[in-house]
Design a protein around this motif. Structure first.
Motif, PDB file in Angstrom:
ATOM      1  N   ASP A   1       4.069  -1.292  -8.264  1.00  0.00           N
ATOM      2  CA  ASP A   1       4.977  -2.425  -8.429  1.00  0.00           C
ATOM      3  C   ASP A   1       5.007  -3.158  -7.095  1.00  0.00           C
ATOM      4  O   ASP A   1       5.701  -2.753  -6.173  1.00  0.00           O
TER       5      ASP A   1
ATOM      6  N   SER B   1       6.267  -5.961  -6.223  1.00  0.00           N
ATOM      7  CA  SER B   1       7.514  -6.622  -5.835  1.00  0.00           C
ATOM      8  C   SER B   1       8.497  -5.665  -5.185  1.00  0.00           C
ATOM      9  O   SER B   1       9.312  -6.079  -4.359  1.00  0.00           O
ATOM     10  N   GLN B   2       8.438  -4.384  -5.559  1.00  0.00           N
ATOM     11  CA  GLN B   2       9.337  -3.397  -4.989  1.00  0.00           C
ATOM     12  C   GLN B   2       8.602  -2.362  -4.146  1.00  0.00           C
ATOM     13  O   GLN B   2       9.215  -1.432  -3.638  1.00  0.00           O
TER      14      GLN B   2
ATOM     15  N   ARG C   1       6.655   0.029  -5.000  1.00  0.00           N
ATOM     16  CA  ARG C   1       6.828   1.374  -5.552  1.00  0.00           C
ATOM     17  C   ARG C   1       5.596   1.768  -6.341  1.00  0.00           C
ATOM     18  O   ARG C   1       4.938   0.918  -6.938  1.00  0.00           O
TER      19      ARG C   1
END
Length: 123
Positions: free
Chosen positions: A48, A50-51, A53
């Motif tokens: 991910d 955007s995060q 992760r």
């Protein structure tokens, strides 16, 4: 036209390592899936962006590591301690928009796919 291309599969022995690569033709969220003969396609891992992760299936957690370069539209899958049960065609999947966590494991949520690369683990 979005293009997704994997590479790096091969034949290895149990306990060996292998590294897969995938490149998309644009800025994408990307994931790895695999499909063994006679079985459904299953989620392996994703990043991910955007995060920042990483998510893994329980069957590969602790053995596989996903990494990548968002600016280069590329992800990698480092596979260590390979087992015969890891034998499958490994596919890279991509999509433009971020998925909520509950949706990342469903193949139908990923619209773009590579052609797949065979990984065979056998003694």
């Amino acid at each position: 036209q979005v293009q997704v291309t994997e590479s790096g599969g091969g034949l290895v022995r149990p306990g060996d390592s292998l590294r897969l690569s995938c490149r998309a033709s644009g800025r994408m969220y990307m994931a790895w899936f695999r499909q063994a003969p006679g079985k459904e396609r299953e989620f392996v891992s994703t990043i991910d962006w955007s995060q920042n992760r990483r998510h893994y299936s329980d069957s590969v957690k602790g053995r596989f590591t996903i990494s990548g370069d968002n600016a280069k539209n590329t992800i990698f899958l480092q596979m260590n301690s390979l087992e015969p049960e890891d034998t499958a065609v490994y596919y890279c999947a991509a999509r433009v928009n971020r998925l909520v966590l509950s949706g990342i494991r469903a193949p139908e949520n990923w619209p773009y796919w590579g052609q797949g690369t065979q990984v065979t683990v056998s003694s």
